[in-house]
Scaffold this active site. Structure first.
Site, PDB file in Angstrom:
ATOM      1  N   HIS A  58      20.325  43.898   7.602  1.00  0.00           N
ATOM      2  CA  HIS A  58      22.212  44.367   8.591  1.00  0.00           C
ATOM      3  C   HIS A  58      21.026  44.825  10.280  1.00  0.00           C
ATOM      4  O   HIS A  58      19.686  44.886   9.875  1.00  0.00           O
ATOM      5  CB  HIS A  58      22.331  45.643   7.796  1.00  0.00           C
ATOM      6  CG  HIS A  58      23.652  45.940   6.989  1.00  0.00           C
ATOM      7  ND1 HIS A  58      24.328  46.337   6.862  1.00  0.00           N
ATOM      8  CD2 HIS A  58      23.794  44.456   6.218  1.00  0.00           C
ATOM      9  CE1 HIS A  58      24.897  46.264   5.678  1.00  0.00           C
ATOM     10  NE2 HIS A  58      24.566  45.007   4.931  1.00  0.00           N
ATOM     11  N   GLU A  69      20.820  47.035  12.359  1.00  0.00           N
ATOM     12  CA  GLU A  69      20.303  48.262  12.715  1.00  0.00           C
ATOM     13  C   GLU A  69      18.681  47.617  11.699  1.00  0.00           C
ATOM     14  O   GLU A  69      17.438  48.017  12.349  1.00  0.00           O
ATOM     15  CB  GLU A  69      20.266  49.062  12.058  1.00  0.00           C
ATOM     16  CG  GLU A  69      21.900  49.841  12.346  1.00  0.00           C
ATOM     17  CD  GLU A  69      22.975  48.785  12.238  1.00  0.00           C
ATOM     18  OE1 GLU A  69      23.270  47.973  10.968  1.00  0.00           O
ATOM     19  OE2 GLU A  69      23.841  49.276  11.842  1.00  0.00           O
ATOM     20  N   TRP A 100      26.095   9.625  -1.029  1.00  0.00           N
ATOM     21  CA  TRP A 100      27.227  10.151  -0.777  1.00  0.00           C
ATOM     22  C   TRP A 100      27.815  10.071   0.720  1.00  0.00           C
ATOM     23  O   TRP A 100      27.428   9.600   1.381  1.00  0.00           O
ATOM     24  CB  TRP A 100      25.993  11.854  -0.595  1.00  0.00           C
ATOM     25  CG  TRP A 100      25.472  12.074  -1.558  1.00  0.00           C
ATOM     26  CD1 TRP A 100      24.262  11.482  -1.921  1.00  0.00           C
ATOM     27  CD2 TRP A 100      25.378  12.819  -2.475  1.00  0.00           C
ATOM     28  NE1 TRP A 100      23.440  11.622  -2.811  1.00  0.00           N
ATOM     29  CE2 TRP A 100      24.779  13.111  -3.676  1.00  0.00           C
ATOM     30  CE3 TRP A 100      26.667  13.514  -2.411  1.00  0.00           C
ATOM     31  CZ2 TRP A 100      24.652  13.750  -4.308  1.00  0.00           C
ATOM     32  CZ3 TRP A 100      26.461  14.843  -3.896  1.00  0.00           C
ATOM     33  CH2 TRP A 100      25.255  14.502  -4.754  1.00  0.00           C
ATOM     34  N   ARG A 133      18.627  24.506  -3.901  1.00  0.00           N
ATOM     35  CA  ARG A 133      16.847  23.480  -3.992  1.00  0.00           C
ATOM     36  C   ARG A 133      16.694  23.957  -2.671  1.00  0.00           C
ATOM     37  O   ARG A 133      17.538  24.685  -1.626  1.00  0.00           O
ATOM     38  CB  ARG A 133      17.001  22.296  -4.242  1.00  0.00           C
ATOM     39  CG  ARG A 133      17.307  21.901  -5.184  1.00  0.00           C
ATOM     40  CD  ARG A 133      16.896  20.098  -5.984  1.00  0.00           C
ATOM     41  NE  ARG A 133      17.633  19.591  -4.340  1.00  0.00           N
ATOM     42  CZ  ARG A 133      19.022  18.795  -5.039  1.00  0.00           C
ATOM     43  NH1 ARG A 133      19.280  19.415  -6.223  1.00  0.00           N
ATOM     44  NH2 ARG A 133      19.921  18.178  -4.090  1.00  0.00           N
ATOM     45  N   PRO A 161      40.475  17.399  -4.381  1.00  0.00           N
ATOM     46  CA  PRO A 161      42.074  17.722  -3.576  1.00  0.00           C
ATOM     47  C   PRO A 161      42.555  18.284  -4.750  1.00  0.00           C
ATOM     48  O   PRO A 161      43.627  18.756  -4.137  1.00  0.00           O
ATOM     49  CB  PRO A 161      41.860  16.224  -3.051  1.00  0.00           C
ATOM     50  CG  PRO A 161      40.758  14.925  -3.869  1.00  0.00           C
ATOM     51  CD  PRO A 161      39.727  15.667  -4.659  1.00  0.00           C
ATOM     52  N   THR A 171      43.297  21.951  -3.109  1.00  0.00           N
ATOM     53  CA  THR A 171      45.089  21.984  -2.375  1.00  0.00           C
ATOM     54  C   THR A 171      45.612  23.215  -3.282  1.00  0.00           C
ATOM     55  O   THR A 171      46.457  24.119  -2.806  1.00  0.00           O
ATOM     56  CB  THR A 171      45.916  21.096  -3.182  1.00  0.00           C
ATOM     57  OG1 THR A 171      45.249  19.681  -2.980  1.00  0.00           O
ATOM     58  CG2 THR A 171      47.321  20.733  -2.582  1.00  0.00           C
TER      59      THR A 171
HETATM   60  N1  LIG Z   1      33.679  14.841  -1.348  1.00  0.00           N
HETATM   61  C1  LIG Z   1      33.364  16.387  -2.033  1.00  0.00           C
HETATM   62  O1  LIG Z   1      33.318  17.331  -1.409  1.00  0.00           O
HETATM   63  C2  LIG Z   1      34.134  16.364  -3.589  1.00  0.00           C
HETATM   64  C3  LIG Z   1      33.573  17.738  -4.167  1.00  0.00           C
HETATM   65  C4  LIG Z   1      34.714  18.302  -5.854  1.00  0.00           C
HETATM   66  C5  LIG Z   1      35.048  16.846  -6.028  1.00  0.00           C
HETATM   67  N2  LIG Z   1      35.253  15.585  -5.377  1.00  0.00           N
HETATM   68  C6  LIG Z   1      35.239  14.554  -6.125  1.00  0.00           C
HETATM   69  O2  LIG Z   1      37.067  14.850  -6.229  1.00  0.00           O
HETATM   70  C7  LIG Z   1      37.084  13.694  -7.531  1.00  0.00           C
HETATM   71  C8  LIG Z   1      37.412  14.972  -8.527  1.00  0.00           C
HETATM   72  O3  LIG Z   1      38.495  15.605  -8.564  1.00  0.00           O
HETATM   73  P1  LIG Z   1      40.021  16.050  -8.383  1.00  0.00           P
HETATM   74  O4  LIG Z   1      40.731  16.587  -7.971  1.00  0.00           O
HETATM   75  O5  LIG Z   1      40.825  15.661  -9.943  1.00  0.00           O
HETATM   76  O6  LIG Z   1      39.060  17.369  -9.601  1.00  0.00           O
HETATM   77  P2  LIG Z   1      38.920  18.810  -9.557  1.00  0.00           P
HETATM   78  O7  LIG Z   1      39.868  19.912  -8.214  1.00  0.00           O
HETATM   79  O8  LIG Z   1      37.512  19.809  -8.915  1.00  0.00           O
HETATM   80  O9  LIG Z   1      39.286  19.720 -10.364  1.00  0.00           O
HETATM   81  C9  LIG Z   1      41.102  19.468 -10.712  1.00  0.00           C
HETATM   82  C10 LIG Z   1      40.851  20.306 -12.723  1.00  0.00           C
HETATM   83  O10 LIG Z   1      40.744  21.462 -12.702  1.00  0.00           O
HETATM   84  C11 LIG Z   1      41.578  21.873 -13.883  1.00  0.00           C
HETATM   85  N3  LIG Z   1      41.795  23.174 -12.952  1.00  0.00           N
HETATM   86  C12 LIG Z   1      42.123  24.266 -13.970  1.00  0.00           C
HETATM   87  N4  LIG Z   1      43.136  25.092 -13.326  1.00  0.00           N
HETATM   88  C13 LIG Z   1      43.656  24.628 -12.167  1.00  0.00           C
HETATM   89  C14 LIG Z   1      45.061  25.091 -11.207  1.00  0.00           C
HETATM   90  N5  LIG Z   1      45.132  26.563 -11.374  1.00  0.00           N
HETATM   91  N6  LIG Z   1      44.773  24.299 -10.312  1.00  0.00           N
HETATM   92  C15 LIG Z   1      43.994  22.526 -10.580  1.00  0.00           C
HETATM   93  N7  LIG Z   1      44.030  22.472 -11.165  1.00  0.00           N
HETATM   94  C16 LIG Z   1      43.248  23.634 -12.098  1.00  0.00           C
HETATM   95  C17 LIG Z   1      42.254  21.195 -13.644  1.00  0.00           C
HETATM   96  O11 LIG Z   1      41.975  20.335 -15.034  1.00  0.00           O
HETATM   97  P3  LIG Z   1      42.416  21.122 -16.142  1.00  0.00           P
HETATM   98  O12 LIG Z   1      44.126  21.455 -16.378  1.00  0.00           O
HETATM   99  O13 LIG Z   1      42.750  20.586 -17.576  1.00  0.00           O
HETATM  100  O14 LIG Z   1      42.046  22.348 -16.634  1.00  0.00           O
HETATM  101  C18 LIG Z   1      42.354  19.834 -13.035  1.00  0.00           C
HETATM  102  O15 LIG Z   1      42.808  18.402 -13.336  1.00  0.00           O
HETATM  103  C19 LIG Z   1      35.917  13.037  -8.013  1.00  0.00           C
HETATM  104  O16 LIG Z   1      35.832  12.046  -8.049  1.00  0.00           O
HETATM  105  C20 LIG Z   1      34.885  14.283  -7.549  1.00  0.00           C
HETATM  106  O17 LIG Z   1      33.561  13.668  -6.903  1.00  0.00           O
HETATM  107  C21 LIG Z   1      34.475  15.973  -4.741  1.00  0.00           C
END
Ligand SMILES: NC(=O)c1ccc[n+]([C@@H]2O[C@H](COP(=O)([O-])OP(=O)(O)OC[C@H]3O[C@@H](n4cnc5c(N)ncnc54)[C@H](OP(=O)(O)O)[C@@H]3O)[C@@H](O)[C@H]2O)c1
Length: 383
Positions: free
Chosen positions: A58, A60, A189, A226, A322, A326
């Site tokens: 902190h 202080e 990336w 890392r 996403p 979301t």
């Molecule tokens: N650029 C970036 O910063 C970044 C970061 C991460 C990922 N990505 C990309 O994102 C892509 C994947 O996207 P995504 O949106 O499908 O993956 P995600 O949001 O990481 O995972 C979605 C999965 O989470 C599970 N889940 C469990 N509880 C949930 C809830 N309460 N609400 C919603 N989902 C829940 C669901 O499957 P179940 O319900 O079957 O468990 C759902 O299909 C990949 O291509 C990856 O490379 C990019």
């Protein structure tokens, strides 16, 4: 004890300067308040200190350490000036009141009382009871101006129903997609190496990383820490995987490489999900926990938040795709965002761009790192 030869006006100026500078670290320290402190000797500020990052010392403690390093003996220190009442309880670090008492300084001047109803006035009382002179310069570094995010953190509703401070971090293309277009090239990336370094620092300063199972299936990530991040205390790695689709041969289960840190691996699924997969994952070293389902048949996010809190998790990094991002944003569970926009257009999957019109942001900061644009902000909600 030397008499303090500073007018209230000078003290106020010192406090305002400290508060302004402390505020620059707001995104590093949140949910903690941004705090600055100074040691005065012979009417001059001889040392200053700031709370630099969450989990770190902190203000202080930093100011007292820097004052000791000047070689001016503690017997010649007149006062410690601090923008916020010193803490008197153990959190990530020991109480600041202990450090103040141990330093031998006899006077403490604060610009704001702790707004947390559980602690307000306690630090000052403890110092007074120990015989120190304590002074309050009203309105010099008001917490609602200096660290409004802290007021949200100690809001009575949040204290009653606690959930971790959640930082959503994502890398997007210029058009808001989180996956690059296929022609960008294998292994490329969205954001550059300098951004990745920052992410490792951030990972080392949270208690848990949360992601969705689809990210695990697509990216086969490890979520290690890392250098320049601190691999010594790696965060828990938490996969939200309603139906236990996490593979048992993925890179998440590999031992971390030399100099890397990897936290315990947890999978949160729907209670009663596939018993055979449950056993297989636990045999592979994963801790599996069943939670309630949401109306959409995913693991319920409110339960995820409560589970994280019971594990001692206070600061979370959401590194999801996403879909999960979301859901978190819609549920109002995101407190802070850090968005890297790389020099790539287009991409795959839904765009996060519409969210920038919907999110109510506070204290937004736009900066650049490497070739990427970085947006940091606190999130007040979505409209
Ligand atoms: N650029 C970036 O910063 C970044 C970061 C991460 C990922 N990505 C990309 O994102 C892509 C994947 O996207 P995504 O949106 O499908 O993956 P995600 O949001 O990481 O995972 C979605 C999965 O989470 C599970 N889940 C469990 N509880 C949930 C809830 N309460 N609400 C919603 N989902 C829940 C669901 O499957 P179940 O319900 O079957 O468990 C759902 O299909 C990949 O291509 C990856 O490379 C990019």
């Amino acid at each position: 004890m030397a008499t303090l030869s500073l007018s209230e006006q000078s003290l106020r100026e010192i406090l305002v300067d400290l508060a302004k500078e402390a505020q620059l670290r707001r995104f590093e320290v949140a949910p903690n308040p941004a705090v600055g402190a100074a040691v005065i000797s012979g009417g001059q500020v001889i040392a200053r200190g700031f709370h630099e990052f969450w989990g770190g010392p902190h203000a202080e403690v930093e100011a007292l350490r820097n004052a000791a390093a000047t070689g001016i003996p503690a017997s010649a220190w007149d006062a410690l000036v601090v923008t916020l009442e010193p803490c008197s309880t153990t959190g990530k670090t020991p109480p600041c009141t202990d450090a103040i008492l141990a330093s031998g300084i006899r006077r403490v001047i604060v610009g704001s009382l702790d707004p947390d109803p559980r602690h307000r006035g306690a630090g000052l009382r403890q110092l007074q009871e120990a015989g120190l002179e304590v002074e309050f310069v009203p309105r010099a570094s008001e917490i609602d101006r200096v660290a409004p995010h802290f007021l949200r953190w100690v809001d009575i509703d949040r204290i009653r129903r606690p959930r971790p401070w959640t930082i959503a971090k994502w890398a997007q293309t210029r058009t808001g997609q989180l996956s690059p277009p296929p022609n960008v090239g294998e292994g490329r990336w969205i954001s550059g190496p300098e951004s990745l370094k920052e992410v490792h620092v951030l990972r080392g300063r949270v208690d848990a990383i949360v992601t969705g199972v689809t990210t695990v299936l697509y990216d086969n990530p490890r979520f290690t820490v890392r250098p320049p991040g601190n691999p010594a205390k790696p965060p828990l790695r938490v996969i939200l995987d309603s139906y236990l689709r996490t593979p048992t041969d993925g890179r998440l289960l590999e031992a971390p490489g030399e100099g890397e840190g990897a936290g315990a691996l947890h999978v949160l699924c729907q209670a009663g999900a596939n018993a055979a997969r449950h056993v297989a994952l636990e045999r592979a070293g994963v801790k599996v926990t069943g939670l309630r389902s949401s109306e959409e048949d995913h693991v319920a996010l409110r339960d995820v938040q409560e589970w994280l809190w019971t594990q001692g998790v206070r600061r979370v990094l959401l590194e999801a795709g996403p879909q999960l991002l979301t859901r978190y944003l819609e549920a109002g569970f995101v407190d802070q965002i850090r968005v890297y926009t790389g020099p790539v257009s287009g991409g795959e999957g839904p765009s996060m761009a519409p969210w920038f019109g919907k999110l109510r942001m506070a204290e937004r900061l736009d900066r650049e790192v490497g070739g990427d644009a970085v947006l940091e902000s606190f999130v007040l909600g979505a409209s």
